[in-house]
Design a protein around this motif. Structure first.
Motif, PDB file in Angstrom:
ATOM      1  N   VAL B 243       0.802  -1.181  -0.104  1.00 11.89           N
ATOM      2  CA  VAL B 243       0.022   0.037   0.035  1.00 11.89           C
ATOM      3  C   VAL B 243       0.842   1.194  -0.130  1.00 11.89           C
ATOM      4  N   PRO B 255      -5.246   1.632   5.956  1.00  7.15           N
ATOM      5  CA  PRO B 255      -6.573   1.331   6.432  1.00  7.15           C
ATOM      6  C   PRO B 255      -6.823  -0.177   6.153  1.00  7.15           C
ATOM      7  N   ARG B 256      -7.348  -0.793   6.813  1.00  6.36           N
ATOM      8  CA  ARG B 256      -7.779  -2.152   6.748  1.00  6.36           C
ATOM      9  C   ARG B 256      -8.291  -2.716   5.437  1.00  6.36           C
ATOM     10  N   ASP B 257      -9.267  -1.890   4.792  1.00  7.96           N
ATOM     11  CA  ASP B 257      -9.910  -2.350   3.403  1.00  7.96           C
ATOM     12  C   ASP B 257      -8.725  -2.358   2.436  1.00  7.96           C
ATOM     13  N   ALA B 258      -7.618  -1.530   2.747  1.00  4.91           N
ATOM     14  CA  ALA B 258      -6.697  -1.553   1.690  1.00  4.91           C
ATOM     15  C   ALA B 258      -5.905  -2.683   1.725  1.00  4.91           C
TER      16      ALA B 258
END
Lengths: 372, 786
Positions: B243, B255-258
């Protein structure tokens, strides 16, 4: 005249007559706005956000004072205040602070203040007084509007000269809305619109800055400018779309936290918000703003007098245009302008002006049932 | 103030207020609709675009396969290195003047010339052109859309460059990155330069033709093994994702979604290792033997298998030099050098074979039933034909075939040519059968075919005269061959008539040592049925060259082993002679008026294990210049193996003459020194040999004694490689698959055949490649991996 001077009854009357709908809506919006501002910033509660909260505090005090006053005091002070505002605007080119190639700020100690923001409220008050002092049963013609036009064109000219086109546009739109309400004939409105379009075309051809013109190009075809002028637009759209239905969560939006989305605290806070709160959160805030505007229009129809009604329409339209143009810009429905979204964008003077407007709404609301 | 108290007036406002309410509701609907469109309906699209923003996928380069010699000593390996990456169109940080503000990013701004210059100042360039090229690459890149991605602008940074750039990196900006990589290293340097070849940056054309499997800046094999086995050596790059933020910096706590959106990492698959048949020790011996010779070549192959154990061309350029930029001056010096260091003299250049070609002439003569090899021809030192005088080295007096070979008498062969025993057609037939005039199929360094003249060819060239036949008979005229071809030719003489396909790759293994490909000896053409039966005379002649007192290479004979061979002194063309040292500063030992020296030999003479051919360009007389080199190599090769008792030595079995010639043979091989001209007339021998039906050949029983040497103590050789063919069946391709084809292909050049062998015990589908010129697609290399 009711007894303003009796301090003992002041608090009681405020609590009794307070418009809880407005207070709730504004408190909710400000709370969300502060959370979002924090998210768009570095994630701690210092720096810009502290400045913003200080201004909001100041604005709240001002709003309480205005709300507790009878708005008819404003009627008396309107012209004087308007002239004072013009004076401040006149000072800006002389002693104003230069920032980003624009001279918009006056410096007061640590605080920097934009007279143009205050002018929005003062202009509303002055126009409201002028139009309520000369009611006419017959539809007004364009020639009746020479004075009010001068009243708003003078400050708009000063503001645009700073240059601050977006504030100028907002002032014009608000003034025209107030004028449209006071029984301009439909014919006059059409004439005005025609004039407006013609003026815009002329301005487009001869007066607009190149950057202002290219903004239209970028708006229509942002992908062609993806690495330059269109970058913000595209990244904002990506941010909004990336939010999905439920949102990514506060400080979990990649567009925001990884800095892909620029100006997340001034021009594009709504994109940050939409990414992190999703369609649910974004729709909620839009509905809250709409409710505030509609409530303001409702107050106008219930106001005790014409002056109060016009004040309400002015303040409501101020909110309406700010939100509508800013969100429209984020969603690529409108070209990019510097028009901010109330409370979500940092900007002390703007927050103060908006809180003053809320104070006026509260004041009108408080006295709406007190006829005579 | 009256106006403030007129409720009627307010009521009049209501229609317009209601209109305003409508406008507000309409605006709300529009905004909500658009929001719904972007977030709900088209949400996926923007999610993907957001991912494209923050996912940075780096190619994890695959380690290139190594190249080893027969004993497992590395000839090409990898060393850690650093590669400089540049983003030609970086995002520019726009600083806001609010102290608490985050810095904002906006436009992509192409690098300025000043920035590129500042970077170029940190790099060591070999010359101005190098610097220009470096700058131009970045400039080209910044004008393109791909400029937003980092690209490798310079590999193999020196330590000084690395240190300089690293310290200035932060000052220069986010557009610089140094990544770890690997550089190619050739431990043996120029000793194996033409065998290993070298890698270099892929050319734009190569990139365009690669259908996206290469990226700009990739290094690919340019010559030698590196090129031929590119698809096996290169491996498959993997991918790693991370990321990054807008500055392309990795994010520590994304971020966790990333994190969830990152594609899974793919590990690179390292390239496969190539094990050669080459013996580095022998190669070194050959190179040392060439120490005072400015230009020449040497090939040593095992006659029974076609395995190349030494393959040297001098001069050569150390392949490690190609791993750094080469200055224009240096390149010019190389390309203009009279010594032609770019040319692989073993396969790329073809020369007059000179007297080494006489074995072909002799075989052709023996094929003529009217020819009597015992009949002597008197050499007066010259012969007149067609108004021209064809000279010999000196007066040899009366010579028969064997003595003509021993003493390298030209007049003998001229006479045969005049008598039309040696017609161009017959010579061409045998030359082609023996593999001349066509590529051997080793498949490296763009092999030359050589030339075997026919009448049609001579007519086309306008050079046809009657004398051409005479010159062709002694390997001059228009006859040319590569050094490797001559080696294959002598290997066929040595092994009894099997023209082998020479090969230098023993096997290919994955880095965890699983077999991918195993090369087997391949008989290109088995000439046994068509060669004249009494060709043993030629063998006797070749043995005599070294061991007979009259032999041209008698002075070079070895005490330890009986060598058979043939000298060659190829006259250089008239053009070359006229061109006497055309450039100032003659190279010592490289005189353009001198003839090319050849020596082709095999040893031990009675059971050959090694064929060595040396060629010394403008070296003078073959016996003086080339023979000592060959002898050193033979001595080293057989000497290093003398500790293992040779089972083949006592087996004086009928090897080269399959039928009816045993008696003659015995005089030649059993008592090689001195060689008496064989008195036995054996007039029927050639005829019987040719007319005899395909016989069950004593060779079947004899060969096991002859060819298998005791397994050499090579620790790393794979069992399959060590396994010697124990019969003809085993030597050729699996009869199960194509028995009829084997027979039909015997006399003709076999087409390139690509056969899949049955699965090996390890479950690997092993592929053997017919002529080994075939470069399998990368897929093939992958298929054998799990």
């Amino acid at each position: 005249m009711t007894s303003i001077g009796r301090p003992r009854s002041l608090l009681r009357r405020i609590v009794q007559n307070i418009d809880w709908v407005i207070v709730t809506l504004v408190a909710g919006i400000i709370a969300l706005a502060l959370i979002n501002l924090n998210s768009a910033g570095t994630g701690d509660w210092s720096g810009k956000i502290q400045v913003q909260m200080r201004w909001l505090g100041l604005g709240t005090i001002a709003a309480v004072i205005v709300a507790s006053l009878d708005y008819r005091v404003l009627h008396r002070m309107a012209y004087a205040a308007y002239l004072g505002g013009l004076g401040l605007l006149g000072l800006v080119p002389l002693i104003g602070v230069m920032r980003n190639d624009a001279r918009r700020w006056l410096e007061l100690g640590d605080y920097q203040f934009q007279p143009s923001e205050l002018m929005k409220i003062l202009l509303i008050a002055a126009l409201a007084r002028y139009l309520s002092d000369r009611p006419s049963k017959a539809p007004r013609k364009v020639r009746h509007l020479i004075v009010p036009f001068i009243m708003f064109l003078v400050p708009v000219a000063l503001i645009v000269n700073q240059p601050d086109l977006s504030t100028g546009i907002i002032c014009s739109l608000v003034a025209l809305t107030i004028l449209a309400l006071t029984e301009l004939s439909l014919k006059s409105i059409l004439a005005l619109m025609t004039t407006g379009v013609t003026l815009f075309m002329l301005g487009w051809a001869f007066f607009m800055h190149k950057y202002q013109r290219s903004r239209i190009d970028v708006w229509l075809n942002p992908e062609a400018y993806a690495d330059n002028e269109g970058y913000q637009t595209i990244q904002a759209m990506i941010g909004v779309g990336n939010g999905g239905f439920f949102g990514r969560g506060v400080r979990q939006g990649t567009q925001n936290t990884l800095d892909f989305l620029p100006y997340g605290d001034t021009d594009f806070p709504f994109a940050v918000y939409a990414e992190e709160w999703g369609f649910l959160g974004a729709a909620m805030v839009l509905i809250m703003f709409a409710a505030l505007v509609l409530w303001g229009l409702g107050l106008a129809s219930q106001a005790r007098d014409r002056f109060g009604a016009l004040l309400c329409v002015g303040v409501s339209s101020l909110f309406f245009f700010h939100v509508c143009i800013n969100v429209g810009m984020v969603l690529q429905l409108l070209p990019v302008t510097g028009i901010t979204i109330p409370f979500f964008s940092v900007g002390g003077s703007n927050a103060l002006a908006m809180m003053l407007g809320i104070g006026i709404l509260l004041s009108v609301s408080r006295s709406r049932h007190q006829r005579g | 103030m009256t106006s403030l108290r007129e409720p009627d007036d307010l009521r009049a406002l209501r229609p317009r207020l209601q209109a305003m309410v409508l406008v507000v509701l309409l605006a709300l609907m529009v905004l909500l609709g658009r929001l719904c469109q972007l977030q709900v309906l088209e949400g996926e699209h923007y999610v993907r675009r957001a991912e494209r923003n923050f996912i940075d996928t780096i190619e994890a380069p695959a380690l290139r396969g190594r190249i080893f010699d027969a004993q497992g000593r590395p000839l090409a390996s990898n060393r850690p290195a650093y590669t400089l990456y540049v983003t030609a169109r970086p995002r520019v940080v726009v600083e806001t003047d609010d102290p608490g503000a985050r810095s904002q990013t906006g436009s992509r701004v192409p690098l300025s010339d000043a920035q590129i210059d500042a970077l170029a100042d940190l790099v060591d360039f070999v010359d101005a052109a190098d610097r220009e090229q470096f700058t131009a690459a970045i400039v080209r890149r910044r004008d393109r859309d791909e400029g937003i991605y980092p690209f490798a602008v310079r590999g193999n940074l020196t330590w000084q460059e690395f240190a300089r750039i690293q310290t200035r990196k932060d000052a220069l900006g986010d557009w610089l990155e140094i990544r770890e990589s690997a550089r190619r290293f050739y431990p043996a340097g120029e000793l194996t330069a033409f065998v290993t070849g070298y890698v270099g940056e892929i050319t734009p054309e190569g990139l365009a033709n690669s259908a996206g499997s290469y990226r700009p800046g990739d290094r690919v094999g340019k010559t030698g093994m590196e090129r031929q086995w590119e698809n096996y050596l290169r491996g498959r790059p993997g991918k790693r994702s991370r990321v990054v933020d807008v500055h392309h910096h990795p994010v520590k706590d994304p971020p966790r979604d990333a994190l969830a959106a990152l594609p899974p990492d793919e590990d690179p698959i390292p390239g496969q290792d190539v094990y050669l048949t080459l013996d580095l020790d022998l190669q070194r011996v050959a190179a040392e033997a060439f120490a005072d010779k400015p230009a020449g070549a040497l090939v040593a192959i095992e006659p029974d298998t076609g395995r190349i154990v030494a393959m040297l061309s001098v001069p050569a350029i150390d392949p490690n030099r190609w791993q750094q930029p080469i200055g224009r001056d240096q390149y010019k010096a190389w390309s203009e050098s009279l010594l032609k260091p770019f040319i692989d003299r073993t396969v790329q250049e073809h020369y007059f074979p000179g007297s080494t070609y006489k074995v072909v002439s002799a075989l052709a003569a023996l094929d003529d039933p009217t020819f009597d090899p015992e009949k002597t021809i008197t050499c007066d030192g010259y012969v007149n034909y067609g108004g021209r005088r064809f000279k010999c080295t000196h007066k040899h007096g009366p010579v028969n075939l064997e003595q003509a070979i021993v003493q390298s008498c030209n007049v003998y062969f001229y006479t045969l040519a005049i008598d039309t025993v040696l017609s161009l057609e017959r010579m061409e037939l045998f030359a082609r059968r023996l593999g001349l005039g066509e590529r051997t199929g080793i498949g490296i360094n763009s092999e030359a075919k050589g030339r075997i003249p026919t009448e049609a060819f001579e007519a086309r060239e306008g050079t046809y005269q009657r004398g051409v036949r005479l010159n062709s008979a002694i390997g001059q005229g228009n006859v040319t061959a590569t050094v490797l071809q001559v080696a294959v030719l002598y290997a066929a003489i040595a092994n009894g008539g099997r023209v082998m396909t020479p090969y230098i790759v023993d096997r290919i293994e994955t880095p965890d040592r699983r077999l991918v490909l195993q090369n087997k000896p391949q008989v290109r053409r088995d000439l046994e049925p068509v060669l004249p039966a009494d060709r043993d005379r030629i063998h006797a002649g070749l043995t005599g060259v070294v061991n007979n007192e009259l032999g041209t290479a008698y002075s070079e004979r070895l005490g330890s082993v009986v060598v058979a061979g043939k000298t060659g002194t190829a006259q250089v063309g008239a053009l070359d002679k006229k061109n006497k040292n055309p450039k100032p500063g003659p190279i010592p030992g490289f005189d353009f008026t001198q003839d090319h020296a050849w020596f082709a030999a095999y040893a031990p003479a009675d059971a050959p294990k090694i064929v060595v051919v040396a060629f010394v360009e403008h070296g003078g007389v073959g016996a003086d210049a080339a023979a000592p080199i060959v002898m050193k190599v033979i001595e080293s090769y057989l000497g290093s193996r003398s500790e293992t008792p040779s089972r083949a030595a006592p087996a004086a079995s009928p090897r080269r003459c399959p039928a009816g010639a045993t008696s003659k043979r015995s005089s030649a091989t059993a008592a090689p020194r001195p060689i008496a001209p064989s008195p036995s007339p054996a007039p029927a021998c050639p005829a019987t040999a040719r007319s005899a039906p395909r016989r069950p050949s004593p060779k079947r029983q004899v060969l096991p004694d002859m060819s298998p040497r005791p397994a050499r103590p090579r620790a790393r050789a794979a069992p399959a490689a060590r396994r010697r063919p124990t019969s003809r069946r085993a030597r050729s391709t699996p009869p199960r698959r194509s028995p009829p084809r084997r027979r039909s292909c015997r006399d003709r050049p076999s087409p390139p055949v690509h056969r899949a062998r049955p699965a090996r015990p390890g479950g690997l589908a092993v592929t053997s490649i017919g002529r080994r010129r075939f470069i399998a697609p990368a897929l093939l290399a992958r298929e054998v991996l799990p």
